[in-house]
Design a protein around this motif. Structure first.
Motif, mmCIF file in Angstrom:
data_model
loop_
_atom_site.group_PDB
_atom_site.id
_atom_site.type_symbol
_atom_site.label_atom_id
_atom_site.label_comp_id
_atom_site.label_asym_id
_atom_site.label_seq_id
_atom_site.Cartn_x
_atom_site.Cartn_y
_atom_site.Cartn_z
ATOM 1 N N VAL A 1 7.142 -8.803 0.622
ATOM 2 C CA VAL A 1 8.096 -9.821 1.070
ATOM 3 C C VAL A 1 9.132 -9.220 2.011
ATOM 4 O O VAL A 1 9.498 -9.832 3.028
ATOM 5 N N LEU A 2 9.604 -8.000 1.698
ATOM 6 C CA LEU A 2 10.685 -7.404 2.472
ATOM 7 C C LEU A 2 10.237 -7.020 3.882
ATOM 8 O O LEU A 2 10.994 -7.191 4.841
ATOM 9 N N VAL A 3 9.018 -6.484 4.004
ATOM 10 C CA VAL A 3 8.568 -6.044 5.333
ATOM 11 C C VAL A 3 8.341 -7.231 6.272
ATOM 12 O O VAL A 3 8.825 -7.218 7.411
ATOM 13 N N PRO A 4 7.614 -8.303 5.848
ATOM 14 C CA PRO A 4 7.533 -9.467 6.750
ATOM 15 C C PRO A 4 8.892 -10.076 7.073
ATOM 16 O O PRO A 4 9.111 -10.559 8.188
ATOM 17 N N TYR A 5 9.821 -10.031 6.098
ATOM 18 C CA TYR A 5 11.166 -10.533 6.379
ATOM 19 C C TYR A 5 11.836 -9.703 7.469
ATOM 20 O O TYR A 5 12.505 -10.254 8.359
ATOM 21 N N ALA A 6 11.675 -8.381 7.413
ATOM 22 C CA ALA A 6 12.252 -7.522 8.447
ATOM 23 C C ALA A 6 11.632 -7.808 9.810
ATOM 24 O O ALA A 6 12.324 -7.797 10.838
ATOM 25 N N VAL A 7 10.327 -8.088 9.826
ATOM 26 C CA VAL A 7 9.658 -8.398 11.097
ATOM 27 C C VAL A 7 10.179 -9.711 11.668
ATOM 28 O O VAL A 7 10.474 -9.817 12.872
ATOM 29 N N LEU A 8 10.302 -10.733 10.813
ATOM 30 C CA LEU A 8 10.783 -12.027 11.292
ATOM 31 C C LEU A 8 12.266 -11.975 11.670
ATOM 32 O O LEU A 8 12.700 -12.665 12.596
ATOM 33 N N ARG A 9 13.022 -11.134 10.969
ATOM 34 C CA ARG A 9 14.440 -11.017 11.287
ATOM 35 C C ARG A 9 14.636 -10.393 12.662
ATOM 36 O O ARG A 9 15.567 -10.769 13.385
ATOM 37 N N HIS A 10 13.774 -9.443 13.028
ATOM 38 C CA HIS A 10 13.860 -8.797 14.344
ATOM 39 C C HIS A 10 12.676 -9.268 15.203
ATOM 40 O O HIS A 10 11.901 -8.460 15.708
ATOM 41 N N THR B 1 8.806 1.793 2.001
ATOM 42 C CA THR B 1 7.803 0.862 1.492
ATOM 43 C C THR B 1 7.350 1.254 0.093
ATOM 44 O O THR B 1 7.165 0.404 -0.782
ATOM 45 N N ARG B 2 7.195 2.557 -0.140
ATOM 46 C CA ARG B 2 6.793 3.005 -1.480
ATOM 47 C C ARG B 2 7.874 2.708 -2.498
ATOM 48 O O ARG B 2 7.584 2.286 -3.626
ATOM 49 N N ARG B 3 9.137 2.926 -2.146
ATOM 50 C CA ARG B 3 10.220 2.640 -3.081
ATOM 51 C C ARG B 3 10.349 1.148 -3.362
ATOM 52 O O ARG B 3 10.707 0.741 -4.473
ATOM 53 N N ALA B 4 10.054 0.309 -2.368
ATOM 54 C CA ALA B 4 10.149 -1.137 -2.575
ATOM 55 C C ALA B 4 9.063 -1.663 -3.491
ATOM 56 O O ALA B 4 9.244 -2.687 -4.144
ATOM 57 N N GLY B 5 7.912 -0.977 -3.565
ATOM 58 C CA GLY B 5 6.834 -1.401 -4.451
ATOM 59 C C GLY B 5 6.254 -2.741 -4.028
ATOM 60 O O GLY B 5 5.973 -2.983 -2.851
ATOM 61 N N HIS B 6 6.072 -3.646 -5.024
ATOM 62 C CA HIS B 6 5.490 -4.951 -4.727
ATOM 63 C C HIS B 6 6.429 -5.812 -3.880
ATOM 64 O O HIS B 6 5.964 -6.752 -3.210
ATOM 65 N N LYS B 7 7.724 -5.512 -3.894
ATOM 66 C CA LYS B 7 8.661 -6.279 -3.075
ATOM 67 C C LYS B 7 8.421 -6.058 -1.587
ATOM 68 O O LYS B 7 8.894 -6.851 -0.765
ATOM 69 N N ALA B 8 7.719 -4.987 -1.241
ATOM 70 C CA ALA B 8 7.466 -4.705 0.173
ATOM 71 C C ALA B 8 6.653 -5.809 0.833
ATOM 72 O O ALA B 8 6.778 -6.035 2.042
#
Length: 241
Positions: A173-182, A164-171
């Protein structure tokens, strides 16, 4: 005739034996040890919140007082996930591993739990305000979905603080996408958290002594299969898939 009755020895019948391998007992003890350490760490890290809940059983009536205390639950959850990462599926780790993880992840976890908590509070306030408005029937489901998705995304982000720290502000978007994907794992996490909170509300002492470690262990296991896109774990799973 004699006054004594002779008793014939009874034939030895089959006896119930509990044949459990030594490795099985080690596995059970390792799981119990992990749960106890997580329960101890969570209770110690959240003593102010537990004390405040003894004073007021309705924290939503005092948001300014309980919001900072709820914010501190983020580092303890991240430390529990990091401790379980170090212990692994079948191993053990000392209590010091939890304290070291708590100190290392305190600031990164606060940066995760802060926005998540603000978003959940904003969604809940919107739901309370809009429930009596004409547009409430259409907007209430949106507010509820936002609050649930933010809470589930916060759990996944706390399980992967480095990614999450490496993703920065993209997190965001990326984290909710991972939740919805799984989403099946997300629904399981939601059911576990809801059931755990309800049981703790019914029996606080018993629930706090048993449930946090068990619930967090299952959440940790599910979050291992919910990697953030772009992380090392996600790339390795894509290669194997």
């Amino acid at each position: 005739m004699t006054g004594r009755h002779s008793t014939a020895p009874r034939p030895a019948g089959p006896r119930l034996r509990l044949n459990v391998a030594h490795s099985s007992w080690e596995l059970v003890w390792a799981h119990v040890h992990r749960v106890l350490v997580v329960n101890l760490g969570m209770a110690t890290a959240n003593l102010p919140l537990l004390a405040a809940l003894q004073v007021s059983h309705q924290p939503w009536r005092h948001p300014l007082f309980f919001a900072p205390l709820l914010l501190l639950t983020g580092p303890s959850v991240a430390a529990a996930f990091a401790y379980l990462d170090q212990a692994g599926e079948d191993g053990e780790a000392s209590v010091r591993a939890f304290t070291r993880a708590y100190a290392r992840l305190f600031r990164p976890a606060l940066r995760i739990s802060g926005p998540v908590l603000l978003l959940v509070i904003a969604a809940v306030v919107d739901a309370v305000v809009l429930r009596t408005s004409p547009a409430g029937a259409a907007l209430l489901p949106m507010a509820a979905i936002t609050a649930v998705l933010a809470a589930l995304s916060g759990i996944v982000a706390l399980a992967h603080p480095d990614a999450t720290r490496r993703a920065g502000h993209k997190a965001f978007v990326l984290v909710p996408y991972a939740v919805l994907r799984h989403w099946p794992l997300a629904l399981m996490n939601l059911a576990l958290v809801t059931a755990g909170l309800l049981l703790i509300n019914q029996a606080p002492l018993m629930g706090l002594a048993v449930l946090p470690g068990c619930v967090l262990f299952v959440l940790w296991h599910n979050c291992r299969f919910t990697p953030i896109p772009g992380s090392e774990r996600c790339r390795s799973s894509d290669r194997t898939g």
